[in-house]
Scaffold this active site. Structure first.
Site, PDB file in Angstrom:
ATOM      1  N   LYS A   1     -25.831   4.755  15.715  1.00  0.00           N
ATOM      2  CA  LYS A   1     -25.055   5.050  16.946  1.00  0.00           C
ATOM      3  C   LYS A   1     -24.777   5.086  18.283  1.00  0.00           C
ATOM      4  O   LYS A   1     -24.081   4.862  18.966  1.00  0.00           O
ATOM      5  CB  LYS A   1     -23.573   5.690  15.849  1.00  0.00           C
ATOM      6  CG  LYS A   1     -24.280   4.836  14.628  1.00  0.00           C
ATOM      7  CD  LYS A   1     -22.268   5.624  13.917  1.00  0.00           C
ATOM      8  CE  LYS A   1     -23.079   6.875  13.578  1.00  0.00           C
ATOM      9  NZ  LYS A   1     -24.188   7.201  12.340  1.00  0.00           N
TER      10      LYS A   1
ATOM     11  N   LYS B   1     -34.479   0.636  15.054  1.00  0.00           N
ATOM     12  CA  LYS B   1     -36.184   1.096  15.152  1.00  0.00           C
ATOM     13  C   LYS B   1     -36.315   0.449  14.178  1.00  0.00           C
ATOM     14  O   LYS B   1     -37.710   0.189  12.961  1.00  0.00           O
ATOM     15  CB  LYS B   1     -35.686   1.988  13.690  1.00  0.00           C
ATOM     16  CG  LYS B   1     -34.682   3.332  14.122  1.00  0.00           C
ATOM     17  CD  LYS B   1     -34.590   4.803  13.859  1.00  0.00           C
ATOM     18  CE  LYS B   1     -34.984   6.140  14.221  1.00  0.00           C
ATOM     19  NZ  LYS B   1     -35.450   7.131  13.610  1.00  0.00           N
TER      20      LYS B   1
ATOM     21  N   GLN C   1     -20.393   9.444  10.802  1.00  0.00           N
ATOM     22  CA  GLN C   1     -21.863   8.860  10.311  1.00  0.00           C
ATOM     23  C   GLN C   1     -21.815   7.759   9.801  1.00  0.00           C
ATOM     24  O   GLN C   1     -22.439   6.475  10.403  1.00  0.00           O
ATOM     25  CB  GLN C   1     -20.750   9.523   8.649  1.00  0.00           C
ATOM     26  CG  GLN C   1     -20.307  11.030   9.285  1.00  0.00           C
ATOM     27  CD  GLN C   1     -19.231  11.737  10.358  1.00  0.00           C
ATOM     28  OE1 GLN C   1     -18.578  11.725  10.181  1.00  0.00           O
ATOM     29  NE2 GLN C   1     -20.532  12.511  10.878  1.00  0.00           N
TER      30      GLN C   1
ATOM     31  N   ASP D   1     -26.402   8.335  10.788  1.00  0.00           N
ATOM     32  CA  ASP D   1     -28.506   8.315  11.549  1.00  0.00           C
ATOM     33  C   ASP D   1     -28.539   7.392  11.504  1.00  0.00           C
ATOM     34  O   ASP D   1     -29.879   7.176  11.409  1.00  0.00           O
ATOM     35  CB  ASP D   1     -29.707   9.579  10.501  1.00  0.00           C
ATOM     36  CG  ASP D   1     -28.656  10.672  10.962  1.00  0.00           C
ATOM     37  OD1 ASP D   1     -28.108  11.312  12.305  1.00  0.00           O
ATOM     38  OD2 ASP D   1     -29.147  10.974   9.835  1.00  0.00           O
TER      39      ASP D   1
ATOM     40  N   GLY E   1     -24.950  13.880  14.452  1.00  0.00           N
ATOM     41  CA  GLY E   1     -25.716  14.431  15.076  1.00  0.00           C
ATOM     42  C   GLY E   1     -25.921  13.126  15.904  1.00  0.00           C
ATOM     43  O   GLY E   1     -26.955  12.078  15.330  1.00  0.00           O
TER      44      GLY E   1
ATOM     45  N   ASN F   1     -20.853  18.123  12.127  1.00  0.00           N
ATOM     46  CA  ASN F   1     -21.288  16.756  11.431  1.00  0.00           C
ATOM     47  C   ASN F   1     -22.126  16.029  12.162  1.00  0.00           C
ATOM     48  O   ASN F   1     -23.968  16.037  10.742  1.00  0.00           O
ATOM     49  CB  ASN F   1     -21.117  17.084   9.837  1.00  0.00           C
ATOM     50  CG  ASN F   1     -20.102  15.987  10.390  1.00  0.00           C
ATOM     51  OD1 ASN F   1     -19.789  15.630  11.388  1.00  0.00           O
ATOM     52  ND2 ASN F   1     -19.394  15.475   8.689  1.00  0.00           N
TER      53      ASN F   1
ATOM     54  N   ASP G   1     -39.302  -0.855  15.838  1.00  0.00           N
ATOM     55  CA  ASP G   1     -40.561  -0.378  16.172  1.00  0.00           C
ATOM     56  C   ASP G   1     -41.132   0.389  14.963  1.00  0.00           C
ATOM     57  O   ASP G   1     -42.346   0.375  14.438  1.00  0.00           O
ATOM     58  CB  ASP G   1     -40.691   0.451  17.248  1.00  0.00           C
ATOM     59  CG  ASP G   1     -39.838   1.355  17.556  1.00  0.00           C
ATOM     60  OD1 ASP G   1     -37.974   1.100  16.737  1.00  0.00           O
ATOM     61  OD2 ASP G   1     -40.052   2.131  17.437  1.00  0.00           O
TER      62      ASP G   1
HETATM   63  P1  GDP Z   1     -27.122   8.426  15.345  1.00  0.00           P
HETATM   64  O1  GDP Z   1     -26.739   9.825  13.904  1.00  0.00           O
HETATM   65  O2  GDP Z   1     -26.799   7.138  14.112  1.00  0.00           O
HETATM   66  O3  GDP Z   1     -26.777   8.529  16.653  1.00  0.00           O
HETATM   67  O4  GDP Z   1     -28.960   7.755  14.808  1.00  0.00           O
HETATM   68  P2  GDP Z   1     -29.352   9.767  15.164  1.00  0.00           P
HETATM   69  O5  GDP Z   1     -29.635  10.063  16.968  1.00  0.00           O
HETATM   70  O6  GDP Z   1     -29.205  11.093  13.902  1.00  0.00           O
HETATM   71  O7  GDP Z   1     -30.687   9.592  14.373  1.00  0.00           O
HETATM   72  C1  GDP Z   1     -31.219   7.842  15.483  1.00  0.00           C
HETATM   73  C2  GDP Z   1     -32.807   8.817  16.096  1.00  0.00           C
HETATM   74  O8  GDP Z   1     -33.403   8.140  16.183  1.00  0.00           O
HETATM   75  C3  GDP Z   1     -32.525   9.428  17.108  1.00  0.00           C
HETATM   76  O9  GDP Z   1     -33.651  10.760  17.176  1.00  0.00           O
HETATM   77  C4  GDP Z   1     -33.140   8.414  18.023  1.00  0.00           C
HETATM   78  O10 GDP Z   1     -33.639   8.718  19.086  1.00  0.00           O
HETATM   79  C5  GDP Z   1     -33.639   6.771  16.762  1.00  0.00           C
HETATM   80  N1  GDP Z   1     -33.848   5.988  17.679  1.00  0.00           N
HETATM   81  C6  GDP Z   1     -32.972   5.442  17.752  1.00  0.00           C
HETATM   82  N2  GDP Z   1     -32.951   4.364  18.377  1.00  0.00           N
HETATM   83  C7  GDP Z   1     -34.447   3.787  17.761  1.00  0.00           C
HETATM   84  C8  GDP Z   1     -35.363   2.859  17.870  1.00  0.00           C
HETATM   85  O11 GDP Z   1     -35.123   1.299  18.015  1.00  0.00           O
HETATM   86  N3  GDP Z   1     -36.934   3.296  17.401  1.00  0.00           N
HETATM   87  C9  GDP Z   1     -37.040   4.630  17.060  1.00  0.00           C
HETATM   88  N4  GDP Z   1     -38.229   4.418  17.508  1.00  0.00           N
HETATM   89  N5  GDP Z   1     -36.728   5.343  17.901  1.00  0.00           N
HETATM   90  C10 GDP Z   1     -35.198   5.127  17.747  1.00  0.00           C
HETATM   91  P1  IMO Z   2     -24.128  11.344  12.064  1.00  0.00           P
HETATM   92  O1  IMO Z   2     -22.782  10.992  12.952  1.00  0.00           O
HETATM   93  C1  IMO Z   2     -26.116  11.791   7.896  1.00  0.00           C
HETATM   94  C2  IMO Z   2     -23.659  13.767   6.000  1.00  0.00           C
HETATM   95  C3  IMO Z   2     -24.573  15.412   4.854  1.00  0.00           C
HETATM   96  C4  IMO Z   2     -24.519  15.676   3.060  1.00  0.00           C
HETATM   97  C5  IMO Z   2     -22.876  14.806   3.394  1.00  0.00           C
HETATM   98  C6  IMO Z   2     -21.715  15.518   3.585  1.00  0.00           C
HETATM   99  O2  IMO Z   2     -25.200  11.555  12.687  1.00  0.00           O
HETATM  100  O3  IMO Z   2     -24.644   9.251  11.712  1.00  0.00           O
HETATM  101  P2  IMO Z   2     -20.500  17.369   5.387  1.00  0.00           P
HETATM  102  O4  IMO Z   2     -20.901  18.622   6.275  1.00  0.00           O
HETATM  103  O5  IMO Z   2     -20.208  15.635   6.454  1.00  0.00           O
HETATM  104  O6  IMO Z   2     -19.994  17.192   4.389  1.00  0.00           O
HETATM  105  O7  IMO Z   2     -21.477  16.514   4.633  1.00  0.00           O
HETATM  106  O8  IMO Z   2     -22.554  13.913   4.896  1.00  0.00           O
HETATM  107  N1  IMO Z   2     -23.827  13.617   6.483  1.00  0.00           N
HETATM  108  C7  IMO Z   2     -24.522  12.865   7.303  1.00  0.00           C
HETATM  109  N2  IMO Z   2     -25.837  12.512   6.933  1.00  0.00           N
HETATM  110  N3  IMO Z   2     -25.726  11.348   9.457  1.00  0.00           N
HETATM  111  C8  IMO Z   2     -24.199  11.956   9.773  1.00  0.00           C
HETATM  112  O9  IMO Z   2     -24.193  12.145  10.470  1.00  0.00           O
HETATM  113  C9  IMO Z   2     -23.999  12.689   8.813  1.00  0.00           C
HETATM  114  N4  IMO Z   2     -22.713  13.566   8.569  1.00  0.00           N
HETATM  115  C10 IMO Z   2     -22.257  13.979   6.783  1.00  0.00           C
HETATM  116  O10 IMO Z   2     -25.861  15.229   5.439  1.00  0.00           O
HETATM  117  O11 IMO Z   2     -25.610  14.617   2.739  1.00  0.00           O
HETATM  118 MG    MG Z   3     -27.096  11.220  13.465  1.00  0.00          MG
END
Ligand code: GDP
Ligand code: IMO
Ligand code: MG
Length: 425
Positions: free
Chosen positions: A16, A331, A224, A13, A40, A38, A333
């Protein structure tokens, strides 16, 4: 930079999706190599929010071919749902998406077993996403898994499913005391998935070979993060695949020389979902502030993310394990308004100070952060896209991270929108 890898440097998270989308402009190929639903990955373009779970984020770019590699585990049910969702937002999905015929299938019993395994672990549960990831990769390692191409072969599917159901139903019914699965129901379901997904199921190794050989531009999309890697992460609180650099070769069938630059995505602070050690976690007001300002709730499960300060010990380790050349800091900001910003520069373990990331998880459980404080900035960096408009302290913070990691800064993200990005290099 024609072949770049984008890899999470923390616990997932990191942003990416946003970074991949930004860098995917003009890319010929965007390929996922590990994990499954897994993940998002959130991308926001002109106010429209797209959440990608299985499909590479490059699907939002015209002219880009997206590949789901053999290293992934695919839940056909959730893939079909994701396709429908994206199409309803106007995204084209057709010959621009290829799914490896040797990627493993997540079956309904994998999801059930994921939940049951967590239940028996009690307090020691991993806090998985309950998407069936662990059980599907376990079957792959046990050499009994069902692969995407087998959804297209009625006889092979019948034989493999019969065998698997014997095992799984025994476990589910006799060990866990729950209801097992009917062969007929699952078999018909799996056949219909195969029929719907047939146009996408291909030999992606051969496609990647052609792409690499003909000099196509390629972006490898990590899912991940480094600290969730089954080998290099904080085992056992990890996922069941290799999100780190080696996963690209094994998960797509390309040689390591097919990666030119490696970009680590670094959130300006740290978050983690699920269980497991997290030395810089802030459980009080600071953690709440980061969670609220950063909207730190899971894109897949909606769970609140645990939040804390940046961990440079872990980031330096991620830089080494992945051979990072660049970082994309996201992030920034969210750190607006903090007078001082803490960065963990070492761990104290059993009274000893170390800057080395412990690979012994028993030691890591005991790590306490040693902090350095850096000055925050006044005003807001939200939405800035011009480097000269960033406050001096914000640039210093980003440079401090990069210098310690021994990498260059590729870009800084100042908001979730595609355009809220400052390009450094
Ligand atoms: P990923 O799994 O690595 O693609 O990240 P996620 O999408 O799960 O989580 C990142 C969250 O931060 C999402 O809600 C994005 O829309 C948000 N996001 C990404 N870059 C920025 C940023 O520079 N600032 C803010 N405030 N939010 C961001
Ligand atoms: P993205 O691509 C954050 C975490 C789960 C749990 C552990 C094992 O969005 O960054 P699993 O379901 O893979 O067996 O869970 O890994 N986890 C993540 N945490 N971002 C993810 O993907 C994750 N994918 C798995 O929360 O701790
Ligand atoms: Mg994610």
């Amino acid at each position: 930079m024609s072949r770049i890898a984008v890899i999470g440097a923390q616990w997932g998270d990191e942003g990416k999706g946003k970074v991949v989308d930004f860098l995917a402009e003009g890319m010929d190929v965007v390929a996922r190599y590990s994990g499954g639903p897994n993940a998002g990955h959130t991308v926001i373009i002109n106010g429209t929010k797209y959440i990608l779970h299985l499909i590479p984020s490059g699907i939002l770019r015209k002219g880009t071919t997206c590949v789901m590699g053999n290293g992934m585990v695919v839940d056909p049910e959730s893939l079909l749902e994701e396709m429908e969702q994206l199409r309803s937002l106007g995204v084209y999905i057709g010959e621009n998406l290829l799914i490896s015929e040797s990627a493993h299938v997540i079956m309904p019993y994998h999801k059930k077993l994921d939940a049951l395994n967590e239940r028996v672990k009690g307090k020691k549960q991993i806090g998985t996403t309950l998407r069936g990831i662990g059980p599907a990769y376990s079957d792959k390692a046990s050499r009994i898994g069902i692969r995407m191409c087998e959804l297209l072969d009625r006889d092979v599917l019948r034989e493999k499913l019969e065998f698997n159901l014997k095992l799984k139903n025994t476990l589910i019914e006799h060990f866990f005391g729950e209801r097992g699965y009917s062969f007929d129901e699952l078999y018909e379901k799996a056949i219909s998935w195969g029929e719907e997904l047939k146009p996408f199921i291909k030999n992606t190794t051969s496609f990647m070979k052609e792409a690499v050989s003909s000099g196509k531009s390629i972006l490898y999309e990590g899912a991940q993060g480094t600290m969730l890697d089954i080998d290099h992460g904080t085992y056992p609180y990890v996922t069941s695949s290799n999100p780190t650099i080696g996963g690209i070769s094994t998960g797509l069938g390309v040689p390591p020389t097919a990666v030119d630059q490696v970009v680590g995505v670094v959130k300006a602070y740290t978050t983690r979902v699920g269980g497991g050690p997290f030395p810089t976690e802030e459980t009080g007001a600071i953690g709440d502030e980061l969670r609220n300002k950063g909207g730190e709730y899971g894109a897949t499960t909606g769970r609140p993310r645990r939040c804390g300060w940046l961990d440079l010990v872990a980031l330096k380790y991620a830089a080494w394990v992945n051979g990072l050349n660049y970082i994309a800091v996201t992030k920034l900001d969210v750190l607006d308004g903090f007078d001082t910003i803490k960065v963990c520069v070492a761990y104290e373990i059993d009274g000893e100070i170390t800057e080395e990331f412990p690979t012994n998880h028993v030691s890591f459980m005991k790590a306490k952060p040693v902090y350095k404080e850096l000055p925050g900035w006044s005003g807001s960096v939200k939405g800035i896209s011009d480097r000269n408009k960033l406050p001096k302290e914000a640039v210093n913070y980003v440079n401090f991270i990069a210098e310690n990691m021994g990498v260059k800064v590729l870009l800084v993200s100042t908001g979730a929108e595609r355009r809220e990005t400052v390009v450094f290099e």
